[in-house]
Write an enzyme that holds these catalytic residues in place. Structure first.
Site, short mmCIF file in Angstrom:
data_model
loop_
_atom_site.label_atom_id
_atom_site.label_comp_id
_atom_site.label_asym_id
_atom_site.label_seq_id
_atom_site.Cartn_x
_atom_site.Cartn_y
_atom_site.Cartn_z
N ASP A 85 0.83 -1.21 0.00
CA ASP A 85 0.00 0.00 0.00
C ASP A 85 0.86 1.27 0.00
OD1 ASP A 85 -2.44 1.28 0.06
OD2 ASP A 85 -2.70 1.10 2.23
N HIS A 176 -6.69 10.03 5.27
CA HIS A 176 -6.27 8.87 6.06
C HIS A 176 -6.40 9.16 7.55
CE1 HIS A 176 -4.25 8.07 2.16
NE2 HIS A 176 -4.64 6.85 2.43
N HIS A 205 -9.82 5.69 -0.57
CA HIS A 205 -8.87 5.63 0.55
C HIS A 205 -9.45 6.39 1.74
CE1 HIS A 205 -5.04 4.00 -1.22
NE2 HIS A 205 -5.85 4.03 -2.25
N GLY A 206 -8.90 6.11 2.92
CA GLY A 206 -9.33 6.85 4.11
C GLY A 206 -10.70 6.43 4.59
N ASN A 227 -10.80 1.07 1.16
CA ASN A 227 -9.62 0.86 2.00
C ASN A 227 -9.90 1.31 3.44
OD1 ASN A 227 -8.57 0.45 -0.54
ND2 ASN A 227 -6.73 1.67 -0.19
N GLY A 229 -7.93 1.15 7.22
CA GLY A 229 -6.72 0.82 7.96
C GLY A 229 -6.87 1.12 9.44
N THR A 230 -6.88 2.43 9.77
CA THR A 230 -6.83 2.89 11.16
C THR A 230 -7.90 2.23 12.04
OG1 THR A 230 -6.09 5.00 10.28
CG2 THR A 230 -6.76 4.97 12.59
ZN LIG Z 1 -4.60 5.00 1.47
#
Ligand SMILES: [Zn+2]
Length: 281
Positions: A85, A176, A205-206, A227, A229-230
């Site tokens: 990524d 993000h 994203h984010g 996407n 992540g956090t």
């Molecule tokens: Zn990203």
């Protein structure tokens, strides 16, 4: 099954385009959450992408992550994709390809379009020759510094036409990390890019902290990869903390990790529901 090659990943996304759903991309930060992502994909019968940022891959190493990922893929009957990524450096992208990643993102979105195109093209030529899927980014999604700018349709088309990249991250107002205020996504821009590039999977994203209805609307308007992540990482780490608090430190490490994995999986199932990909494997 083996980890899918590029042509199979293209097929997975073309089904998502015709079916109007998205493929979940979850960032892992360790081996425990990498395993949780693979298990969640199998249990929900969805193709799933496990992605590592540079923070994760530089700490753990492409080779070790890839070795585990190939074993996890072989244990299941649903497609499991290992994605590098936000890789800013073509040399590192090629190392991920050599290590057995079947998908990479080359992110030169902070550069002017011509430079972005030259960098992406270099990675696409190398990756495609090895059967590896490539994502690029147009516009720029901020990495915690507030420095975002929206994509534009002409640049999106130029980047894809000039490079042959397989998927495109489009900056449409997300960032993000967690948000102080929920972001306002630019759905009109998303629809325009989607109409201009109907066969290219567009990537959001984010995803951490975007309200679920907003993610669903983005999927309706053309997003084919979401996407997150956090949100999953913090859930996993909070699971470790809570397990230690409840069980005590003498409890076996594997029990503590299993508790955190179960928590992470619940969060991953939420992402799968937003994507609409349950049962699509
Ligand atoms: Zn990203």
């Amino acid at each position: 099954m083996d980890m899918p090659k590029r042509d199979e990943i293209v097929e997975i996304f073309s089904k998502a385009i015709s079916g109007g759903y998205a493929i979940p991309h979850i960032n892992h930060s360790d081996y425990g959450d990498l395993i949780a992502i693979a298990e969640a994909g199998r249990e929900a019968q969805t193709p799933i992408i496990a992605a590592g940022t540079m923070m994760t891959t530089s700490a753990m190493g492409f080779d070790k992550i890839s070795a585990i990922a190939h074993i996890l893929a072989s244990e299941g009957e649903t497609p499991f994709i290992l994605h590098c990524d936000h890789c800013p450096d073509p040399v590192l992208c090629k190392q991920a390809v050599d290590a057995g990643y079947n998908s990479v993102m080359i992110d030169a979105s902070d550069k002017p379009l011509d430079e972005n195109i030259a960098i992406v093209k270099d990675v696409v030529e190398y990756a495609h020759a090895c059967g590896v899927f490539v994502e690029a980014e147009v516009g720029h999604v901020a990495h915690g510094d507030g420095a975002s700018w929206d994509a534009n349709v002409d640049e999106a088309v130029k980047l894809i036409e000039a490079t042959g990249a397989d998927a495109l991250a489009v900056a449409i107002g997300s960032e993000h990390g967690f948000y102080k205020e929920p972001p306002k996504l630019n759905y009109d821009l998303l629809k325009q890019v989607s109409q201009a590039l109907p066969s290219v999977p567009l990537v959001l994203h984010g995803g951490s902290g975007i309200p679920a209805d907003d993610v669903r609307r983005a999927v309706r308007d053309g997003i084919r990869k979401v996407n997150v992540g956090t949100d999953v990482r913090c859930t996993y780490v909070a699971g470790l903390r809570d397990a230690i608090a409840e069980m005590g430190i003498e409890r076996h490490t594997q029990d503590i990790i299993a508790f955190a994995q179960a928590r992470a999986k619940e969060k991953i199932f939420d992402v799968i529901e937003m994507c609409g990909s349950r049962g699509k494997a």
